[in-house]
Design a protein around this motif. Structure first.
Motif, PDB file in Angstrom:
ATOM      1  N   MET A   5      37.815  59.558  15.110  1.00 24.67           N
ATOM      2  CA  MET A   5      36.956  59.839  16.535  1.00 24.67           C
ATOM      3  C   MET A   5      36.304  58.733  16.916  1.00 24.67           C
ATOM      4  O   MET A   5      36.011  57.729  16.036  1.00 24.67           O
ATOM      5  N   LEU A   6      36.265  58.322  18.361  1.00 29.31           N
ATOM      6  CA  LEU A   6      35.578  57.382  18.994  1.00 29.31           C
ATOM      7  C   LEU A   6      34.443  57.527  19.286  1.00 29.31           C
ATOM      8  O   LEU A   6      34.132  58.514  20.266  1.00 29.31           O
ATOM      9  N   LEU A   7      33.181  57.213  18.930  1.00 31.71           N
ATOM     10  CA  LEU A   7      31.758  57.164  19.391  1.00 31.71           C
ATOM     11  C   LEU A   7      31.583  56.061  20.569  1.00 31.71           C
ATOM     12  O   LEU A   7      31.486  54.835  19.877  1.00 31.71           O
ATOM     13  N   THR A  37      45.694  69.764   4.838  1.00 35.12           N
ATOM     14  CA  THR A  37      45.714  69.544   6.518  1.00 35.12           C
ATOM     15  C   THR A  37      44.263  69.847   6.802  1.00 35.12           C
ATOM     16  O   THR A  37      43.613  70.297   6.228  1.00 35.12           O
ATOM     17  N   PHE A  38      44.071  69.407   8.080  1.00 37.97           N
ATOM     18  CA  PHE A  38      42.915  69.532   8.853  1.00 37.97           C
ATOM     19  C   PHE A  38      42.851  70.997   9.689  1.00 37.97           C
ATOM     20  O   PHE A  38      43.674  71.238  10.592  1.00 37.97           O
ATOM     21  N   LYS A  39      42.056  72.041   9.357  1.00 38.70           N
ATOM     22  CA  LYS A  39      42.014  73.350   9.803  1.00 38.70           C
ATOM     23  C   LYS A  39      41.258  73.270  11.044  1.00 38.70           C
ATOM     24  O   LYS A  39      41.398  73.742  12.062  1.00 38.70           O
ATOM     25  N   GLN A  40      39.991  72.305  10.963  1.00 42.38           N
ATOM     26  CA  GLN A  40      39.135  72.309  12.152  1.00 42.38           C
ATOM     27  C   GLN A  40      39.026  70.808  12.277  1.00 42.38           C
ATOM     28  O   GLN A  40      38.659  70.113  11.531  1.00 42.38           O
ATOM     29  N   GLU A  41      39.284  70.250  13.601  1.00 46.67           N
ATOM     30  CA  GLU A  41      39.117  68.811  13.954  1.00 46.67           C
ATOM     31  C   GLU A  41      37.809  68.507  14.378  1.00 46.67           C
ATOM     32  O   GLU A  41      36.819  69.383  14.774  1.00 46.67           O
ATOM     33  N   LEU A  42      37.595  67.254  14.441  1.00 46.11           N
ATOM     34  CA  LEU A  42      36.286  66.796  14.995  1.00 46.11           C
ATOM     35  C   LEU A  42      36.238  66.966  16.387  1.00 46.11           C
ATOM     36  O   LEU A  42      37.337  66.900  17.174  1.00 46.11           O
ATOM     37  N   LYS A  43      35.086  67.295  16.976  1.00 46.26           N
ATOM     38  CA  LYS A  43      34.909  67.746  18.267  1.00 46.26           C
ATOM     39  C   LYS A  43      34.226  66.617  19.083  1.00 46.26           C
ATOM     40  O   LYS A  43      33.333  65.977  18.427  1.00 46.26           O
ATOM     41  N   ASN A  44      34.213  66.675  20.353  1.00 45.65           N
ATOM     42  CA  ASN A  44      33.467  65.781  21.257  1.00 45.65           C
ATOM     43  C   ASN A  44      32.016  66.089  21.044  1.00 45.65           C
ATOM     44  O   ASN A  44      31.480  67.453  21.131  1.00 45.65           O
TER      45      ASN A  44
END
Length: 237
Positions: A5-7, A37-44
């Protein structure tokens, strides 16, 4: 497998900074079907300077070790401490960035680690028999070099000392039992992780050994007498 993710830290007003997170994307350097796998991804997200930012994702399996990295190509491994707090509960993992400042802007990665293949025994221990007073060597071969093993007698873990000498060179693990006595007979094991190989050691008395050897030699010469001499007399006289 990793998630990045890009901060981006943008200025809202003179004394307040905001932390924005761009849409995330995944990538993998593996070209095979992954069991995790990733079930929940990083969010904005967006956070003001001085506040904390929490990066959160969820894996498809519990008990998986993860690492958090920062940088365009993940060049900085993050450690838990005053600035960063890592939490993991079952399948959910979090990274908390405390007291956000402009320098916290950047690319963050969550990477889960694959466990190495377990070490196994390529060659197991074998049963042996020896005579009291001698030494005996137990030997096995591992599938990988440099692994740490434990030696056991029954349920007792053995230690290096005057009685037992242990060494591991490459993939070969050995234990020498010195000056064997009757009490040394029994079951010996070598273990690594949940893998174990076992052998049975028998100890014979030295006097009994010599008597067995004596009777063997007597029997050998008697056989020669009753088989060779008739042949000699029949063909030579």
């Amino acid at each position: 497998m990793s998630w990045r993710m890009l901060l981006i830290l943008n200025k809202i007003e003179e004394s307040v900074e905001a932390l924005k997170v761009s849409p995330s994307s995944t990538f993998s350097t593996f070209r095979l079907a992954l069991p995790i796998t990733f079930k929940q991804e990083l969010k904005n997200q967006e956070v003001e300077e001085g506040n904390s930012a929490t990066l959160r994702c969820e894996l498809s399996k519990a008990g998986v070790q993860v690492e958090w990295w920062k940088g365009d190509v993940g060049e900085e491994l993050l450690k838990s401490g005053e600035k960063y707090q890592m939490r993991q509960t079952a399948t959910k993992v979090e990274l908390v960035i405390r007291k956000a400042v402009p320098e916290d802007s950047g690319v963050y990665w969550c990477i889960f680690l694959f466990s190495a293949l377990p070490v196994t025994f390529k060659q197991t221990l074998r049963n042996q028999e020896t005579v009291e007073g001698n030494s005996i060597t137990l030997r096995c071969e591992l599938s990988k070099p440099g692994a740490s093993v434990k030696w056991w007698k029954g349920q007792e873990v053995l230690s290096l000392g005057e009685k037992y000498y242990m060494k591991t060179e490459g993939r070969i693990a050995e234990m020498i039992v010195r000056n064997v006595v009757f009490e040394d007979a029994g079951s010996y094991s070598c273990s690594i992780g949940d893998q174990k190989t076992t052998s049975e050691i028998k100890v014979r008395g030295r006097s009994l050994y010599y008597w067995d050897s004596f009777f063997y030699q007597v029997n050998f010469f008697l056989n020669i007498r009753y088989t060779i001499w008739p042949f000699v007399f029949r063909h030579c006289f």
